[in-house]
Design an enzyme around this catalytic site. Sequence first.
Site, PDB file in Angstrom:
ATOM      1  N   TYR A 283      12.584 -33.994 -19.832  1.00 22.73           N
ATOM      2  CA  TYR A 283      11.124 -33.961 -19.913  1.00 22.73           C
ATOM      3  C   TYR A 283      10.467 -34.230 -18.566  1.00 22.73           C
ATOM      4  O   TYR A 283      11.113 -34.744 -17.646  1.00 22.73           O
ATOM      5  CB  TYR A 283      10.606 -34.972 -20.947  1.00 22.73           C
TER       6      TYR A 283
ATOM      7  N   GLY B  82      -8.151  -7.407   4.363  1.00 16.71           N
ATOM      8  CA  GLY B  82      -9.030  -7.493   5.517  1.00 16.71           C
ATOM      9  C   GLY B  82      -8.411  -8.178   6.725  1.00 16.71           C
ATOM     10  O   GLY B  82      -9.079  -8.355   7.737  1.00 16.71           O
TER      11      GLY B  82
ATOM     12  N   LYS C  17       0.834  -1.205   0.000  1.00 20.09           N
ATOM     13  CA  LYS C  17       0.000   0.000   0.000  1.00 20.09           C
ATOM     14  C   LYS C  17       0.864   1.248   0.000  1.00 20.09           C
ATOM     15  O   LYS C  17       0.660   2.164  -0.813  1.00 20.09           O
ATOM     16  CB  LYS C  17      -0.904  -0.030   1.239  1.00 20.09           C
TER      17      LYS C  17
ATOM     18  N   ARG D 149      -3.505  -1.370  -6.480  1.00 17.19           N
ATOM     19  CA  ARG D 149      -2.731  -2.616  -6.415  1.00 17.19           C
ATOM     20  C   ARG D 149      -3.161  -3.485  -7.581  1.00 17.19           C
ATOM     21  O   ARG D 149      -4.224  -3.266  -8.165  1.00 17.19           O
ATOM     22  CB  ARG D 149      -2.955  -3.342  -5.088  1.00 17.19           C
TER      23      ARG D 149
ATOM     24  N   ARG E 105      -2.968   3.292   8.475  1.00 17.40           N
ATOM     25  CA  ARG E 105      -3.361   2.152   7.648  1.00 17.40           C
ATOM     26  C   ARG E 105      -2.267   1.090   7.597  1.00 17.40           C
ATOM     27  O   ARG E 105      -1.118   1.392   7.298  1.00 17.40           O
ATOM     28  CB  ARG E 105      -3.650   2.613   6.223  1.00 17.40           C
TER      29      ARG E 105
ATOM     30  N   HIS F 178     -14.694 -35.658   3.731  1.00 18.37           N
ATOM     31  CA  HIS F 178     -14.698 -36.730   2.739  1.00 18.37           C
ATOM     32  C   HIS F 178     -15.069 -36.207   1.359  1.00 18.37           C
ATOM     33  O   HIS F 178     -14.373 -36.449   0.370  1.00 18.37           O
ATOM     34  CB  HIS F 178     -15.682 -37.828   3.181  1.00 18.37           C
TER      35      HIS F 178
ATOM     36  N   CYS G 261       8.397 -39.394 -13.890  1.00 18.73           N
ATOM     37  CA  CYS G 261       7.104 -39.964 -14.227  1.00 18.73           C
ATOM     38  C   CYS G 261       6.219 -40.128 -12.996  1.00 18.73           C
ATOM     39  O   CYS G 261       5.148 -40.702 -13.065  1.00 18.73           O
ATOM     40  CB  CYS G 261       7.267 -41.290 -14.963  1.00 18.73           C
TER      41      CYS G 261
ATOM     42  N   SER H 186      14.421 -42.310 -15.428  1.00 16.18           N
ATOM     43  CA  SER H 186      13.147 -41.651 -15.181  1.00 16.18           C
ATOM     44  C   SER H 186      12.899 -41.724 -13.680  1.00 16.18           C
ATOM     45  O   SER H 186      12.856 -42.807 -13.103  1.00 16.18           O
ATOM     46  CB  SER H 186      12.028 -42.346 -15.952  1.00 16.18           C
TER      47      SER H 186
ATOM     48  N   MET I  35      -5.607  -7.190   8.461  1.00 20.00           N
ATOM     49  CA  MET I  35      -4.999  -6.292   9.448  1.00 20.00           C
ATOM     50  C   MET I  35      -5.863  -5.039   9.584  1.00 20.00           C
ATOM     51  O   MET I  35      -6.898  -4.927   8.968  1.00 20.00           O
ATOM     52  CB  MET I  35      -3.571  -5.972   9.033  1.00 20.00           C
TER      53      MET I  35
HETATM   54  P1  ADP Z   1      -7.865  -2.165   3.817  1.00 15.79           P
HETATM   55  O1  ADP Z   1      -6.469  -2.615   3.578  1.00 15.79           O
HETATM   56  O2  ADP Z   1      -8.636  -3.036   4.724  1.00 15.79           O
HETATM   57  O3  ADP Z   1      -8.568  -1.821   2.533  1.00 15.79           O
HETATM   58  P2  ADP Z   1      -7.373   0.630   4.097  1.00 15.79           P
HETATM   59  O4  ADP Z   1      -6.182   1.098   4.838  1.00 15.79           O
HETATM   60  O5  ADP Z   1      -7.234   0.636   2.632  1.00 15.79           O
HETATM   61  O6  ADP Z   1      -7.743  -0.794   4.650  1.00 15.79           O
HETATM   62  O7  ADP Z   1      -8.574   1.556   4.559  1.00 15.79           O
HETATM   63  C1  ADP Z   1      -9.905   1.177   4.715  1.00 15.79           C
HETATM   64  C2  ADP Z   1     -10.817   2.144   4.000  1.00 15.79           C
HETATM   65  O8  ADP Z   1     -10.610   3.485   4.466  1.00 15.79           O
HETATM   66  C3  ADP Z   1     -10.588   2.179   2.514  1.00 15.79           C
HETATM   67  O9  ADP Z   1     -11.812   2.260   1.854  1.00 15.79           O
HETATM   68  C4  ADP Z   1      -9.797   3.438   2.306  1.00 15.79           C
HETATM   69  O10 ADP Z   1     -10.003   3.984   1.043  1.00 15.79           O
HETATM   70  C5  ADP Z   1     -10.316   4.357   3.406  1.00 15.79           C
HETATM   71  N1  ADP Z   1      -9.281   5.310   3.797  1.00 15.79           N
HETATM   72  C6  ADP Z   1      -8.069   5.002   4.299  1.00 15.79           C
HETATM   73  N2  ADP Z   1      -7.335   6.115   4.510  1.00 15.79           N
HETATM   74  C7  ADP Z   1      -8.118   7.157   4.144  1.00 15.79           C
HETATM   75  C8  ADP Z   1      -7.913   8.560   4.116  1.00 15.79           C
HETATM   76  N3  ADP Z   1      -6.758   9.110   4.491  1.00 15.79           N
HETATM   77  N4  ADP Z   1      -8.919   9.323   3.677  1.00 15.79           N
HETATM   78  C9  ADP Z   1     -10.086   8.761   3.295  1.00 15.79           C
HETATM   79  N5  ADP Z   1     -10.338   7.454   3.296  1.00 15.79           N
HETATM   80  C10 ADP Z   1      -9.360   6.643   3.713  1.00 15.79           C
HETATM   81 MG    MG Z   2      -7.758  -0.815   1.111  1.00 16.56          MG
END
Ligand code: ADP
Ligand code: MG
Length: 901
Positions: free
Chosen positions: A880, A105, A26, A363, A96, A481, A860, A793, A107
């Site tokens: 191969y 989701g 990020k 990303r 963040r 299973h 094989c 083989s 962390m």
């Molecule tokens: P995740 O990795 O779970 O997506 P993020 O760090 O990206 O967590 O943030 C969660 C949400 O908060 C995202 O929708 C992001 O766009 C929003 N967000 C994060 N930082 C800011 C910011 N500085 N201003 C506005 N929205 C933010």
């Molecule tokens: Mg995000």
Amino acid sequence: MSRYIYTFGGGKAEGGANQKNTLGGKGANLAEMANLGLPVPAGFTISTDCCNDYIKSGGQFPKGLDEEVDRAMAEVEKIMGMKYGDPDVPLLVSCRSGARQSMPGMMETVLNVGLCSKTLPGLIKQTNDEWFVYDAYRRLIMMYADVVMEKAEGIEPKEEADIKTQLEQIMYDRKKEKNYENDTDLTVDDLKALCDQFKERVQSVLGSEFPDDAQQQLWGAIGAVFKSWNGKRAVSYRRIERIPDEWGTACNVQSMVFGNIGQKSATGVAFTRNPATGENKFYGEWLPAAQGEDVVAGIRTPNPLSKEAKTTQNAHLPSLEESMPEVYKKLVEVRNILETHYKDMQDLEFTIQAGDLFMLQTRTGKRTGVAALNMAMDMRNEGLIDDKTVITRLNTTQLDEILHPLVDPAAEEKTRPVAEGLPAGPGGAAGQIVFTSEDAVQWHKAGKKVVLVRKETSPEDVEGMRAADAILTSQGGMTSHAALVARGWGKCCIVGAEGAKVDGPARKLKIDGKTYAEGDFLTLNGTKGLVYEGELPLIDATADPRMNDFMKIVDRHRTLAVRTNAETTKDVETALKFGAEGIGLFRTEHMFYGEGAQEPMFLLRRMIMSDSTEERRTALDDLYPFVKDDIKQVLELMHDKPVNIRLMDPPLHEFLPQAEETQKRFAEFLGIDVKTVAQRCQALHENNPMMGHRGVRLGVTYPEISEMQTRAIFEAAAELITEGKRPVPEIMIPFCCDVKELREMKALVEEVYQEVCDRMGVEAIEYKFGTMIETPRAALTSDEMAEASEFFSFGTNDLTQMTFGLSRDDIGGFRETYMDKGIFARDPFQTLDAHGMGQLITDSVEKGRRTKSDLKIGICGEHGGDADSVKYCFRNNFDYVSCSPYRLPIARLAAAQAEVE
Ligand code: ADP
Ligand code: MG
Ligand code: MG
């Protein structure tokens, strides 16, 4: 002192996209976007090293970090024209998380950090929007209490008793009391009251006050982000994805922009192309007057991004294109800049604050197999990426997904699933539901497509599972299973669909209050674990000409040959279609199993029951025509491609009748006493047959068996030559542990060769003689083994068993424990153990080629169809790999990727 902080914003940045290890994905991409001149709210990234130091020291921030933070914050304040913690022009930030590799989701992130009694009035004055400020405040209290005061403190409340749920309940109660439908219906007074109630509840439940100080909030949030690296969810995700614990997360402190200031503000997510189909169309969702998580959290149905991205569920909602055409145009520009720059589909987060667009994340976007293929080929045609890159754009799991019939992604996009479970078996299927294994078999016989629905499956259901097009269970996990069986067959299967209530005796399935009866249609996406009502269209993506084009590119970049393990003409034909360049393993014993095997099986049994060599020879003579025909068919089909034929391998007793009834029938057939049969079976019994009288040992003790097989091979070849064909047989001796065994077999083969050539009047047959390397001793004495072989083989199934001292059939009892404890990172029978067993292989290849530089080397075992193992073989200079017909495309792709990498 090492440096911990990197700033970004105002059109420049200290970091960049290539610094993911330090800045996390990020942070690195925020820096990159800032460098590209895109509108990124200014901020700074505290490095992953800092997180590691913080964790190592038991939660102490490194010395001097506070000064670095102050300095970076001052820079951000300059760019933004606001001050953190200032009563007049207060700057708010988000803290963040973000690791090297995206862990969606897993962390934590805290928004609106810096709001307190000192800064509230200033922000109200600045924005002239009291509603917005209290909306931001109640969000901060909730997030901060949840992330910083509860989770980071390691408090583990009982289910539903966590602080977040409690605060949500308070808000829900108020909305209910006032008869509000949406969060946005709350008034300023409601929000103020909520904030007070929240703070009280936090104090009473967590025993400390929500901090009313901007600095305290900031450091609390930074620490909580770092600690979330070791949160429960994050740790278990790392185990599954094999992400090292040492990576750590970065913490991005970024100026807040607000999507919740009035109707000209909004927040959204977008994909630069459609992640389900790959279509080159901008795709995404947005919500007006909302912040961050609201879109993903599903609080309201989000609006479509553009007119063309509308679906049946959101068609009535206004698109961003219609509501804010100017901003939409800017967003499209950003999309184009990012795609040209990254040369791959991007997954974006954006926020619109009072008509201004801000970018918050980019990303590389996750995608389906079909989308991966379409995007790769499109981008190639657009001139965005070259052929080598095309090859890396589809991983083998995605290719595997495409090789199965799929639910049409376009139809899926428009349909809401009725239930969700675990994706246990790949691909898609649609059919009528049945509730018993017997019904599945019956209906299947009647030509119907069926989905077998069970609470759970047991071994008794296997026949029905085989007959069904798909399997759905309401219970069980990925190792149940049903899941194991389905995966083994590559059959579409969903397990543990908890929303589905199965009433087997009544033959009813209840989902969400709706009842489905026997015969009703369901469609399953086993790759994603989604269940749909009715019959959705399926597609066969292998028929897509793009798939062929893609595989052509793959083959152009591949030197490692791919062969197949096959015996029947049907398998051989399939294999040729999937690009087999030879047969790497033809098991001669297969002809005694399955369809049409009865007569040869009886003849074989007679041979085994023989008391004398004389008797055995007569029996073998009778068996001979079957063996020859079998081999000839395959040699003919393969034309001038090599066919590696393995002489008899399994212990003989495996072929003898075990049940009393079959022993009796067999005795009648031979005209002998049933007691004699039983005795002979008894005599052949072994305590450990896998290490018993099998493989080359059969040839050494009963040379007439090998002689018959060899004669069949050469005569079949000679006949084909006379017919103008060009057969290329290879004779392979299994389970050797000493070169003397090989020398003996070699002499036998050469004698038969001469005899056949003379008798049939052919000048020469192009053939090779070689051995399997599947015992550690064979590997260790490979310099000698190579003296009597033209090829090796690697039989990696047996070699794995022998190296680990671990029986493949008995690993089930402890596999899960070993995987959970991390003793085995992978199942060694699935992915070749490069670390341990690899030493035997490397050594064997090296010794073998020292004796004979042109020694041909292949594999094989099952591993020949596993992507990582194929790459291993490439790196070890194999000629191969060989795998089952359906794994061939995967082996081809893995081989090409190994070369490109
Ligand atoms: P995740 O990795 O779970 O997506 P993020 O760090 O990206 O967590 O943030 C969660 C949400 O908060 C995202 O929708 C992001 O766009 C929003 N967000 C994060 N930082 C800011 C910011 N500085 N201003 C506005 N929205 C933010
Ligand atoms: Mg995000
Ligand atoms: Mg073997």
